[in-house]
Motif scaffolding. Sequence first.
Motif, mmCIF file in Angstrom:
data_model
loop_
_atom_site.group_PDB
_atom_site.id
_atom_site.type_symbol
_atom_site.label_atom_id
_atom_site.label_comp_id
_atom_site.label_asym_id
_atom_site.label_seq_id
_atom_site.Cartn_x
_atom_site.Cartn_y
_atom_site.Cartn_z
ATOM 1 N N CYS A 7 -5.217 10.934 -2.673
ATOM 2 C CA CYS A 7 -3.815 10.658 -2.577
ATOM 3 C C CYS A 7 -3.144 11.089 -1.050
ATOM 4 C CB CYS A 7 -2.985 11.215 -3.785
ATOM 5 S SG CYS A 7 -3.053 13.195 -3.807
ATOM 6 N N THR A 8 -1.850 11.041 -0.986
ATOM 7 C CA THR A 8 -1.208 11.220 0.241
ATOM 8 C C THR A 8 -1.046 12.923 0.445
ATOM 9 O OG1 THR A 8 0.972 11.150 -0.746
ATOM 10 C CG2 THR A 8 0.053 9.266 0.649
ATOM 11 N N GLY A 9 -1.422 13.520 -0.675
ATOM 12 C CA GLY A 9 -1.187 14.943 -0.661
ATOM 13 C C GLY A 9 0.217 15.374 -0.551
ATOM 14 N N ARG B 282 2.232 16.427 6.357
ATOM 15 C CA ARG B 282 3.673 15.701 6.569
ATOM 16 C C ARG B 282 3.642 14.823 7.754
ATOM 17 N NH1 ARG B 282 7.591 20.978 6.509
ATOM 18 N NH2 ARG B 282 5.870 21.431 5.115
ATOM 19 N N TRP B 283 2.939 15.437 8.807
ATOM 20 C CA TRP B 283 3.048 14.771 10.135
ATOM 21 C C TRP B 283 1.791 13.561 10.191
ATOM 22 C CZ3 TRP B 283 7.613 16.016 10.777
ATOM 23 C CH2 TRP B 283 7.917 17.405 10.522
ATOM 24 N N ARG B 284 0.966 13.743 9.422
ATOM 25 C CA ARG B 284 -0.128 12.858 9.447
ATOM 26 C C ARG B 284 -0.127 11.420 8.678
ATOM 27 N NH1 ARG B 284 -4.984 16.545 9.136
ATOM 28 N NH2 ARG B 284 -4.570 17.104 11.159
ATOM 29 N N ARG B 285 0.442 11.467 7.328
ATOM 30 C CA ARG B 285 0.949 10.355 6.639
ATOM 31 C C ARG B 285 1.854 9.562 7.292
ATOM 32 N NH1 ARG B 285 -3.881 9.928 4.053
ATOM 33 N NH2 ARG B 285 -4.427 11.647 2.565
ATOM 34 N N THR B 286 1.804 8.510 6.934
ATOM 35 C CA THR B 286 2.790 7.306 7.439
ATOM 36 C C THR B 286 3.298 6.806 6.028
ATOM 37 O OG1 THR B 286 1.363 5.497 7.320
ATOM 38 C CG2 THR B 286 1.250 6.979 9.338
ATOM 39 N N GLU B 287 4.496 5.785 6.373
ATOM 40 C CA GLU B 287 4.998 5.246 5.067
ATOM 41 C C GLU B 287 4.206 4.280 4.366
ATOM 42 O OE1 GLU B 287 9.441 3.753 5.600
ATOM 43 O OE2 GLU B 287 8.673 4.078 7.773
ATOM 44 N N ALA C 182 -3.555 2.796 -2.960
ATOM 45 C CA ALA C 182 -3.110 2.486 -4.215
ATOM 46 C C ALA C 182 -4.338 1.524 -5.064
ATOM 47 C CB ALA C 182 -1.860 1.507 -4.175
ATOM 48 N N PRO C 183 -5.034 0.720 -4.219
ATOM 49 C CA PRO C 183 -6.097 -0.002 -4.636
ATOM 50 C C PRO C 183 -7.264 0.960 -5.121
ATOM 51 C CG PRO C 183 -5.378 -1.231 -2.546
ATOM 52 C CD PRO C 183 -4.460 0.129 -2.890
ATOM 53 N N SER D 108 0.567 14.528 -5.585
ATOM 54 C CA SER D 108 1.396 13.858 -4.882
ATOM 55 C C SER D 108 2.581 13.375 -5.934
ATOM 56 C CB SER D 108 0.981 12.681 -4.189
ATOM 57 O OG SER D 108 2.088 11.978 -3.655
ATOM 58 N N PRO D 109 3.589 13.432 -5.722
ATOM 59 C CA PRO D 109 4.473 12.849 -6.636
ATOM 60 C C PRO D 109 5.295 11.579 -6.308
ATOM 61 C CG PRO D 109 5.696 14.467 -4.995
ATOM 62 C CD PRO D 109 4.407 14.436 -4.835
ATOM 63 N N HIS D 110 4.569 10.938 -5.246
ATOM 64 C CA HIS D 110 4.999 9.775 -4.823
ATOM 65 C C HIS D 110 4.904 8.651 -5.988
ATOM 66 C CE1 HIS D 110 5.434 6.097 -2.301
ATOM 67 N NE2 HIS D 110 5.315 6.765 -0.969
ATOM 68 N N LEU D 111 5.947 7.785 -6.123
ATOM 69 C CA LEU D 111 5.978 7.096 -7.273
ATOM 70 C C LEU D 111 5.188 6.132 -7.207
ATOM 71 C CD1 LEU D 111 9.925 6.793 -8.221
ATOM 72 C CD2 LEU D 111 8.321 8.240 -9.304
ATOM 73 N N ASP D 112 4.811 5.395 -6.069
ATOM 74 C CA ASP D 112 3.866 4.653 -6.011
ATOM 75 C C ASP D 112 2.338 4.994 -6.188
ATOM 76 O OD1 ASP D 112 6.056 3.025 -5.221
ATOM 77 O OD2 ASP D 112 5.360 2.727 -3.081
ATOM 78 N N GLU D 113 2.227 6.158 -6.020
ATOM 79 C CA GLU D 113 0.893 6.918 -6.588
ATOM 80 C C GLU D 113 0.816 7.441 -7.846
ATOM 81 O OE1 GLU D 113 -1.143 9.138 -3.310
ATOM 82 O OE2 GLU D 113 1.054 9.430 -2.913
ATOM 83 N N THR D 114 2.080 7.439 -8.650
ATOM 84 C CA THR D 114 1.915 7.861 -10.120
ATOM 85 C C THR D 114 2.424 6.793 -10.770
ATOM 86 O OG1 THR D 114 4.203 8.828 -9.564
ATOM 87 C CG2 THR D 114 2.443 10.208 -8.905
#
Length: 489
Positions: free
Chosen positions: A371-373, A384-389, A396-397, A422-428
């Motif tokens: 996940c994005t961590g 936080r600086w390494r990931r992108t939008e 996800a796939p 990760s709490p990002h809704l697209d990953e959860t």
Amino acid sequence: MSEQSRSPYRRPRRGSKPVQGGGQGASGPPAPRDPARRVAYDVLCAVEQRDAYANLLLPALLTERGISGRDAALATELTYGTLRLQGTYDAILEACVDRTLASVDADALPVLRLGAHQLLSTKIPPHAAVSATVDLARRVVGHHRGRFVNAVLRKVSARDLDAWTAVVAPDRDRDPSGYLAVVRSHPRWVVKELARALGEHSSTGLVRTERLLAAHNERPRVTLVAKPGRSTVEDLVAAGAEEGRYSPFAAYLPQGDPAGIREVRQNRAAVQDEASQLVALALSRVDAHGDDALWLDMCAGPGGKAGLLASLAGQRGARLLASEVQPARAGLVATAVRRAPRDAGRVIAADGTRPAWRPGVFDRVLVDAPCTGLGALRRRPESRWRRTETSAADLAPLQHGLLARAADAVRPGGVVAYVTCSPHLDETDGIVRRILAERDDLALLRAADYLDEVPDLAAGPDGNYVQFWPHVHGTDAMFLALFRKAARD
């Protein structure tokens, strides 16, 4: 899935400098006069230029260079403090240079950030912070750029942190996300996604979001896990730790090196966040409705949850198969499960999306998905600086594919746990909704019912998910969804 086990040493990008050791050798450079600042600088350069991980590289360099005591503590504070508040410092530095910050030499920028951190967030006297940082600059980037660093830092020293943020941050009422991005040092898109996960909107205020962002910038405590059947919390308390708040296996280490504890050295205990312990425990608590002999950890590296699950399985007479796609990480998993009760853990290097096992044979399956961590930004601030939008969409796939294969692997009546740090809704929520829409053989369980000892966990539709939060529980922001596969008619 944690990224802590990835190698801190990467192939240098074109034009970047290798990380040099600090010891004096026959052909090596002399030891730096200021070892703490030099090692912090080297780690920051490696993080920025070679995608290294500070939590792996910093300890390695401290050991390699023989740095300990106060110098090691200073190097740690400078490294992590600079990484956590990098966004804030960059906004301030942008106002202090006569060009864009992006045009500043890649080797000089970490020096500027180090200097800004000392001036704005430590008790180091300003004259000493400037003098020491300029001396470092002259040694690592030369006298000419050293003069540039000196000029910029003298401008930085003209205001304190609050005064600077009042100057450089957007208006809080007009642009709350932009304001928090600068003041709490997170990319704007991360602020927005965390607010969405917390159910907050800019129009109604981002109070909880700000608390979460502030928690990300606090130094996390070291949490230990006593592996069941091999050690106890009492053993860890006797070694100087404090009993954990939630997990029956957790203890907090107020100070010192975890490796100094005998149980950790002997692999009878380990460093593991309390939320990580609890999601594994929740999976073990669900009634498996039948046999309970064979468990699977599909994405086991680096092995924290596998080590705990193997111990729990061994105590029940069950066995755990831990699978990890990367052979090096599989080796770490093998270490984590070694000497579990009844030798319950077996490790293979295999791709969970192309299973090396027969379908429908496991009683319990854990998917600790890559996940994005974004839930572990306290421990890995550079993420936080390494990931992108697009990072969540890119992952996800893979997350969906792993969960689908987990549903194939579990037997009817068995249980699947889907976990992300990760709490990002697209990953959860997004992944869970998709799998439930595709399959009629999975039923969502109310995960919080299996963790009664922890308040304020229920999240998602009808409160069926578990979501830990740093600002609420003092843990990483771990997500858990539990499924039961329908029994055959």
